[in-house]
Motif scaffolding. Structure first.
Motif, PDB file in Angstrom:
ATOM      1  N   GLU A 190       0.892  -1.059   0.004  1.00 49.87           N
ATOM      2  CA  GLU A 190      -0.108  -0.204   0.099  1.00 49.87           C
ATOM      3  C   GLU A 190       0.966   1.306  -0.101  1.00 49.87           C
ATOM      4  O   GLU A 190       0.192   2.296   0.329  1.00 49.87           O
ATOM      5  N   GLN A 191       2.181   1.027  -0.348  1.00 47.12           N
ATOM      6  CA  GLN A 191       3.019   2.444  -0.435  1.00 47.12           C
ATOM      7  C   GLN A 191       2.754   3.065  -1.511  1.00 47.12           C
ATOM      8  O   GLN A 191       2.563   2.594  -2.538  1.00 47.12           O
ATOM      9  N   ILE A 192       2.572   4.532  -1.566  1.00 49.54           N
ATOM     10  CA  ILE A 192       2.456   5.318  -2.427  1.00 49.54           C
ATOM     11  C   ILE A 192       3.847   5.934  -2.609  1.00 49.54           C
ATOM     12  O   ILE A 192       3.993   6.250  -4.066  1.00 49.54           O
ATOM     13  N   LEU A 193       4.452   6.483  -1.627  1.00 49.79           N
ATOM     14  CA  LEU A 193       5.781   7.077  -1.752  1.00 49.79           C
ATOM     15  C   LEU A 193       6.886   5.941  -1.536  1.00 49.79           C
ATOM     16  O   LEU A 193       6.724   5.247  -0.563  1.00 49.79           O
ATOM     17  N   LEU A 194       7.982   5.708  -2.335  1.00 50.49           N
ATOM     18  CA  LEU A 194       8.828   5.068  -2.145  1.00 50.49           C
ATOM     19  C   LEU A 194      10.235   5.709  -1.600  1.00 50.49           C
ATOM     20  O   LEU A 194      10.484   7.003  -2.152  1.00 50.49           O
ATOM     21  N   SER A 195      11.184   4.848  -0.829  1.00 49.11           N
ATOM     22  CA  SER A 195      12.359   5.555  -0.595  1.00 49.11           C
ATOM     23  C   SER A 195      13.445   5.384  -1.506  1.00 49.11           C
ATOM     24  O   SER A 195      12.953   4.489  -2.381  1.00 49.11           O
ATOM     25  N   SER A 196      14.476   6.163  -1.354  1.00 47.39           N
ATOM     26  CA  SER A 196      15.438   6.011  -2.349  1.00 47.39           C
ATOM     27  C   SER A 196      15.981   4.494  -2.296  1.00 47.39           C
ATOM     28  O   SER A 196      16.251   4.105  -3.301  1.00 47.39           O
ATOM     29  N   SER A 197      16.055   3.880  -1.364  1.00 45.82           N
ATOM     30  CA  SER A 197      16.467   2.497  -1.026  1.00 45.82           C
ATOM     31  C   SER A 197      15.464   1.684  -1.890  1.00 45.82           C
ATOM     32  O   SER A 197      15.826   0.566  -2.478  1.00 45.82           O
ATOM     33  N   ASP A 198      14.226   1.789  -1.723  1.00 46.65           N
ATOM     34  CA  ASP A 198      13.457   1.006  -2.525  1.00 46.65           C
ATOM     35  C   ASP A 198      13.444   1.089  -3.808  1.00 46.65           C
ATOM     36  O   ASP A 198      13.623   0.191  -4.646  1.00 46.65           O
ATOM     37  N   VAL A 199      13.881   2.384  -4.447  1.00 52.33           N
ATOM     38  CA  VAL A 199      13.999   2.520  -5.896  1.00 52.33           C
ATOM     39  C   VAL A 199      15.271   2.002  -6.291  1.00 52.33           C
ATOM     40  O   VAL A 199      15.403   1.357  -7.302  1.00 52.33           O
ATOM     41  N   ALA A 200      16.140   1.940  -5.320  1.00 57.08           N
ATOM     42  CA  ALA A 200      17.635   1.133  -5.920  1.00 57.08           C
ATOM     43  C   ALA A 200      17.406  -0.144  -5.856  1.00 57.08           C
ATOM     44  O   ALA A 200      17.954  -0.740  -6.857  1.00 57.08           O
ATOM     45  N   VAL A 255      20.383  -1.205  -8.659  1.00 60.79           N
ATOM     46  CA  VAL A 255      21.396  -0.324  -8.379  1.00 60.79           C
ATOM     47  C   VAL A 255      22.078   0.136  -7.062  1.00 60.79           C
ATOM     48  O   VAL A 255      20.784  -0.012  -6.036  1.00 60.79           O
ATOM     49  N   SER A 256      23.086   0.873  -6.809  1.00 57.82           N
ATOM     50  CA  SER A 256      23.458   1.348  -5.460  1.00 57.82           C
ATOM     51  C   SER A 256      22.667   2.658  -5.155  1.00 57.82           C
ATOM     52  O   SER A 256      22.150   3.453  -6.022  1.00 57.82           O
ATOM     53  N   GLN A 257      22.937   2.960  -3.990  1.00 60.59           N
ATOM     54  CA  GLN A 257      22.421   4.357  -3.351  1.00 60.59           C
ATOM     55  C   GLN A 257      23.078   5.492  -4.094  1.00 60.59           C
ATOM     56  O   GLN A 257      22.314   6.433  -4.456  1.00 60.59           O
ATOM     57  N   GLY A 258      24.440   5.184  -4.221  1.00 61.57           N
ATOM     58  CA  GLY A 258      25.232   6.311  -4.887  1.00 61.57           C
ATOM     59  C   GLY A 258      24.529   6.541  -6.327  1.00 61.57           C
ATOM     60  O   GLY A 258      24.630   7.601  -6.749  1.00 61.57           O
ATOM     61  N   THR A 259      24.047   5.525  -7.176  1.00 60.73           N
ATOM     62  CA  THR A 259      23.753   5.747  -8.644  1.00 60.73           C
ATOM     63  C   THR A 259      22.722   6.269  -8.442  1.00 60.73           C
ATOM     64  O   THR A 259      22.155   7.235  -9.256  1.00 60.73           O
ATOM     65  N   ILE A 260      21.555   6.267  -7.387  1.00 58.98           N
ATOM     66  CA  ILE A 260      20.355   6.956  -7.125  1.00 58.98           C
ATOM     67  C   ILE A 260      20.793   8.338  -6.809  1.00 58.98           C
ATOM     68  O   ILE A 260      20.103   9.480  -7.559  1.00 58.98           O
ATOM     69  N   LEU A 316      19.661  11.415  -9.292  1.00 55.61           N
ATOM     70  CA  LEU A 316      18.970  12.575  -8.870  1.00 55.61           C
ATOM     71  C   LEU A 316      19.439  13.859  -9.028  1.00 55.61           C
ATOM     72  O   LEU A 316      18.928  14.971  -9.838  1.00 55.61           O
ATOM     73  N   LYS A 317      20.932  14.032  -8.790  1.00 54.10           N
ATOM     74  CA  LYS A 317      21.570  15.121  -9.362  1.00 54.10           C
ATOM     75  C   LYS A 317      21.721  15.278 -10.736  1.00 54.10           C
ATOM     76  O   LYS A 317      21.547  16.590 -11.210  1.00 54.10           O
ATOM     77  N   GLY A 318      21.499  14.574 -11.570  1.00 59.43           N
ATOM     78  CA  GLY A 318      21.333  14.578 -13.099  1.00 59.43           C
ATOM     79  C   GLY A 318      20.125  14.852 -13.639  1.00 59.43           C
ATOM     80  O   GLY A 318      19.546  14.866 -14.709  1.00 59.43           O
ATOM     81  N   ASN A 319      18.937  14.759 -12.607  1.00 59.10           N
ATOM     82  CA  ASN A 319      17.497  14.877 -12.744  1.00 59.10           C
ATOM     83  C   ASN A 319      17.053  13.898 -13.772  1.00 59.10           C
ATOM     84  O   ASN A 319      16.090  13.987 -14.592  1.00 59.10           O
ATOM     85  N   SER A 349      16.110  18.224   3.701  1.00 59.83           N
ATOM     86  CA  SER A 349      15.356  17.687   2.612  1.00 59.83           C
ATOM     87  C   SER A 349      15.099  16.288   2.819  1.00 59.83           C
ATOM     88  O   SER A 349      15.931  15.621   3.154  1.00 59.83           O
ATOM     89  N   THR A 350      13.726  15.764   2.532  1.00 60.07           N
ATOM     90  CA  THR A 350      13.517  14.219   2.447  1.00 60.07           C
ATOM     91  C   THR A 350      13.019  13.961   0.904  1.00 60.07           C
ATOM     92  O   THR A 350      12.306  14.844   0.359  1.00 60.07           O
ATOM     93  N   ILE A 351      13.740  12.920   0.293  1.00 56.54           N
ATOM     94  CA  ILE A 351      13.385  12.562  -1.132  1.00 56.54           C
ATOM     95  C   ILE A 351      12.450  11.472  -1.007  1.00 56.54           C
ATOM     96  O   ILE A 351      12.839  10.539  -0.449  1.00 56.54           O
ATOM     97  N   ARG A 352      11.510  11.584  -1.835  1.00 60.60           N
ATOM     98  CA  ARG A 352      10.736  10.296  -1.835  1.00 60.60           C
ATOM     99  C   ARG A 352      10.044  10.452  -3.391  1.00 60.60           C
ATOM    100  O   ARG A 352      10.415  11.166  -4.223  1.00 60.60           O
ATOM    101  N   PHE A 353       9.651   9.130  -3.754  1.00 61.48           N
ATOM    102  CA  PHE A 353       9.500   8.812  -5.192  1.00 61.48           C
ATOM    103  C   PHE A 353       8.036   8.162  -5.193  1.00 61.48           C
ATOM    104  O   PHE A 353       7.568   7.298  -4.462  1.00 61.48           O
ATOM    105  N   ASP A 354       7.172   8.691  -6.229  1.00 64.29           N
ATOM    106  CA  ASP A 354       5.836   8.379  -6.485  1.00 64.29           C
ATOM    107  C   ASP A 354       6.023   6.963  -7.088  1.00 64.29           C
ATOM    108  O   ASP A 354       6.411   6.800  -7.863  1.00 64.29           O
ATOM    109  N   ILE A 355       5.195   6.015  -6.595  1.00 62.28           N
ATOM    110  CA  ILE A 355       5.180   4.695  -7.255  1.00 62.28           C
ATOM    111  C   ILE A 355       4.631   4.833  -8.674  1.00 62.28           C
ATOM    112  O   ILE A 355       5.345   4.142  -9.515  1.00 62.28           O
TER     113      ILE A 355
END
Length: 83
Positions: free
Chosen positions: A17-27, A32-37, A41-44, A57-63
């Motif tokens: 039921e998660q709507i927003l994902l963490s960077s570790s979820d997306v990794a 890929v690694s957290q560093g790649t994420i 992000l830096k490269g948009n 700031s907190t970064i989240r990702f819409d599923i």
């Protein structure tokens, strides 16, 4: 568009039921690694949401946005696309 729905269904099954994902979820999703994420992000290169000011700031990702992004990067007979 059908592939997008399938990707979204797969992500929703895994992250229930998660709507927003963490960077570790997306990794984990991208394999890929957290560093790649962080670099992406830096490269948009990833759609994300930012909460708070620059220092805390907190970064989240819409599923749904991540599923659509993955679909846009998929190469179904079109050759590979840069990420």
């Amino acid at each position: 568009m059908n592939e997008n729905i399938n990707i979204l269904n797969i992500l929703q099954d895994k992250y229930s039921e998660q709507i927003l994902l963490s960077s570790s979820d997306v990794a984990e999703i991208l394999g890929v690694s957290q560093g790649t994420i962080t670099n992406m992000l830096k490269g948009n290169k990833l759609p994300y949401l930012k909460f708070g000011d620059a220092k805390t700031s907190t970064i989240r990702f819409d599923i749904v946005a991540i599923a659509r992004w993955l679909e846009s990067k998929s190469s179904f007979g079109e050759g590979s696309k840069d990420v």
